[in-house]
Write a protein that holds these residues in place. Structure first.
Motif, PDB file in Angstrom:
ATOM      1  N   ASP A 163       0.827  -1.208   0.000  1.00 50.47           N
ATOM      2  CA  ASP A 163       0.000   0.000   0.000  1.00 50.47           C
ATOM      3  C   ASP A 163       0.863   1.261   0.000  1.00 50.47           C
ATOM      4  O   ASP A 163       0.548   2.239  -0.703  1.00 50.47           O
ATOM      5  CB  ASP A 163      -0.932   0.011   1.206  1.00 50.47           C
ATOM      6  N   LEU A 164       1.938   1.249   0.763  1.00 48.82           N
ATOM      7  CA  LEU A 164       2.819   2.418   0.795  1.00 48.82           C
ATOM      8  C   LEU A 164       3.541   2.595  -0.536  1.00 48.82           C
ATOM      9  O   LEU A 164       3.704   3.726  -1.027  1.00 48.82           O
ATOM     10  CB  LEU A 164       3.829   2.279   1.937  1.00 48.82           C
ATOM     11  N   LEU A 165       3.976   1.490  -1.124  1.00 46.57           N
ATOM     12  CA  LEU A 165       4.631   1.579  -2.434  1.00 46.57           C
ATOM     13  C   LEU A 165       3.679   2.127  -3.487  1.00 46.57           C
ATOM     14  O   LEU A 165       4.057   2.983  -4.304  1.00 46.57           O
ATOM     15  CB  LEU A 165       5.139   0.201  -2.855  1.00 46.57           C
ATOM     16  N   TRP A 180       8.205  -4.771  -7.664  1.00 42.20           N
ATOM     17  CA  TRP A 180       7.738  -3.486  -8.189  1.00 42.20           C
ATOM     18  C   TRP A 180       7.030  -3.690  -9.528  1.00 42.20           C
ATOM     19  O   TRP A 180       5.989  -3.099  -9.792  1.00 42.20           O
ATOM     20  CB  TRP A 180       8.912  -2.524  -8.347  1.00 42.20           C
ATOM     21  N   ARG A 181       7.627  -4.518 -10.377  1.00 41.72           N
ATOM     22  CA  ARG A 181       7.031  -4.764 -11.683  1.00 41.72           C
ATOM     23  C   ARG A 181       5.639  -5.353 -11.544  1.00 41.72           C
ATOM     24  O   ARG A 181       4.693  -4.929 -12.227  1.00 41.72           O
ATOM     25  CB  ARG A 181       7.913  -5.724 -12.480  1.00 41.72           C
ATOM     26  N   ARG A 222      -6.144   2.011 -11.483  1.00 36.63           N
ATOM     27  CA  ARG A 222      -6.689   3.336 -11.221  1.00 36.63           C
ATOM     28  C   ARG A 222      -5.843   4.141 -10.241  1.00 36.63           C
ATOM     29  O   ARG A 222      -5.998   5.358 -10.133  1.00 36.63           O
ATOM     30  CB  ARG A 222      -8.110   3.229 -10.686  1.00 36.63           C
ATOM     31  N   LYS A 223      -4.974   3.466  -9.511  1.00 37.94           N
ATOM     32  CA  LYS A 223      -4.150   4.179  -8.535  1.00 37.94           C
ATOM     33  C   LYS A 223      -2.888   4.753  -9.163  1.00 37.94           C
ATOM     34  O   LYS A 223      -2.205   5.560  -8.544  1.00 37.94           O
ATOM     35  CB  LYS A 223      -3.753   3.215  -7.399  1.00 37.94           C
ATOM     36  N   LEU A 224      -2.579   4.336 -10.389  1.00 39.23           N
ATOM     37  CA  LEU A 224      -1.313   4.695 -11.003  1.00 39.23           C
ATOM     38  C   LEU A 224      -1.522   5.571 -12.229  1.00 39.23           C
ATOM     39  O   LEU A 224      -2.562   5.499 -12.885  1.00 39.23           O
ATOM     40  CB  LEU A 224      -0.550   3.420 -11.402  1.00 39.23           C
ATOM     41  N   PRO A 225      -0.539   6.419 -12.549  1.00 43.79           N
ATOM     42  CA  PRO A 225      -0.690   7.330 -13.690  1.00 43.79           C
ATOM     43  C   PRO A 225      -0.658   6.605 -15.024  1.00 43.79           C
ATOM     44  O   PRO A 225      -0.042   5.554 -15.175  1.00 43.79           O
ATOM     45  CB  PRO A 225       0.524   8.265 -13.550  1.00 43.79           C
ATOM     46  N   GLN A 226      -1.385   7.162 -15.988  1.00 40.24           N
ATOM     47  CA  GLN A 226      -1.362   6.680 -17.363  1.00 40.24           C
ATOM     48  C   GLN A 226      -0.831   7.805 -18.243  1.00 40.24           C
ATOM     49  O   GLN A 226      -0.767   8.958 -17.837  1.00 40.24           O
ATOM     50  CB  GLN A 226      -2.768   6.319 -17.842  1.00 40.24           C
TER      51      GLN A 226
END
Length: 389
Positions: free
Chosen positions: A7-9, A31-32, A42-46
């Motif tokens: 969650d923190l990552l 990480w990958r 939805r939590k990450l940029p596109q």
């Protein structure tokens, strides 16, 4: 960093630019996998890769700045029979929906759903005969929720024979109902319209699909919604400013940006500005005015023909306060940054793009395109092959 929870990552990843996120996939397998997980989409940029458009031939305009265009608008991976008479009609989250007139009868067609990034495609079962009754069809695909897609074929109130080319037809074209295809079940279902008013749409009006619900722009300053089961139908009114001197507003453009539904339209107070509204809560139906900018600042012209001719909004960036639009006879594709107020010309699409059916469908550089496997896309591809392509 190994001691940080997932969650923190993810919280850290959500705050870094897309290009930095892309490089982060090479740090470790953990990480990958976090970045590639469809549940975290939805939590990450596109980043927006570019636009497919049909004007009149299929074309592609790249906006990523990441080198040569990654998509081939000719869709050369399709067999010749499928590619010869293919008409782009909608797009959703990287997938394209096309009508394919590949049969001996020139009025018979079927639908193809195409993933241009993976060069895989699937034919939707059951062919159709062309008529005005089936002139509006939309694609629904949300990989953060499901690996399956839906096709919404709206049934219109036209009484002419299915193969008639007559100009005078009975009926006003309002929506009678919708046939919904689910790639999960492989079946079509029909649902009668549940909207409390008669809704009329146009093939040029755009739509958004999110959380299993399709949002469609309609006439009379309305947005209609229907879910994939065809059981929940809602109406959302366009936002209006208090004491607006205009009886009506232009047909707007909707898009999802930063997790919220946005509407772009000409402002309803002076008519000489682009207005961006945001629906903070999709259940409340209460719009908030997010940004306005004069058309003079954007294109050095006080008043424009907003909609499908002179000034056409084609996208609102999924993770940035940026709007993309096409302007002028030579169809200049441009961007406007709401934060910096900077305007950029990306490219000229050319006068050939001046057609009554001009529209663009945006494609994203998704996390699974970083050279890593994504379970969501893999499941969809397996489904494609199960129908045979």
């Amino acid at each position: 960093m190994d001691k940080l929870t997932d969650d923190l990552l993810l919280e850290i990843f959500s705050r870094v630019p897309y290009k930095s996120l892309r490089r982060s996939t090479g740090v470790s397998r953990r990480w990958r996998d976090l970045i590639a997980d469809p549940g975290n989409r939805r939590k990450l940029p596109q980043t927006l890769a570019g636009f497919f458009y049909q004007a009149p031939d299929r074309s592609y305009a790249d906006v990523s700045g990441a080198g040569p265009p990654i998509f081939d608008p000719s869709l050369a991976f399709l067999p010749d029979r499928e590619r010869e008479d293919l008409h782009l009609v909608d797009g959703c989250n990287g997938l394209l929906l096309c009508r394919c007139f590949r049969f001996a009868d020139p009025n018979e067609f079927d639908y193809l759903v195409i993933n241009p990034a993976t060069e895989k495609w699937v034919a939707v079962p059951i062919s159709r005969r062309w008529s005005n009754k089936v002139g509006i069809v939309r694609l629904g695909f949300d990989p953060s929720v499901s690996s399956h897609f839906h096709v919404f074929e709206f049934q219109l109130d036209f009484d002419e024979d299915s193969d008639s080319e007559a100009e005078d037809v009975d009926g006003d074209g309002h929506i009678l109902g919708v046939k919904i295809y689910s790639s999960e079940t492989g079946l079509w279902s029909y649902k009668q319209s549940g909207w409390i008013v008669d809704i009329t749409m146009d093939p040029n009006f755009n739509s958004v699909f999110v959380d299993g619900t399709l949002y469609v722009v309609a006439t009379c300053c309305l947005i209609g919604t229907v879910d994939v089961q065809g059981t929940t139908w809602k109406i959302i009114d366009y936002p209006r400013s208090e004491n607006s001197p205009f009886f009506d507003t232009d047909v707007g453009f909707i898009d999802m940006s930063q997790g919220k539904l946005h509407l772009a339209n000409s402002d309803d107070m002076t008519g000489n500005k682009l207005a961006i509204w945001v629906l903070e809560d999709r259940d409340s139906k209460d719009w908030t005015l997010k940004h306005t900018v004069s058309f003079r600042h954007l294109v050095r012209k006080k008043h424009v023909l907003f909609g499908f001719d002179e000034f056409i909004v084609v996208a609102i960036h999924p993770d940035r306060n940026m709007v993309f639009f096409v302007f002028g006879d030579d169809k200049r594709l441009m961007s406007y940054d709401m934060d910096t107020r900077e305007v950029h010309i990306i490219c000229n699409l050319g006068r050939i793009a001046m057609t009554l059916t001009f529209h663009m469908f945006h494609c994203f550089l998704n996390h699974w395109q970083m050279g890593n496997s994504n379970p969501t896309c893999s499941a969809w591809l397996n489904h494609c092959w199960s129908f045979g392509s």
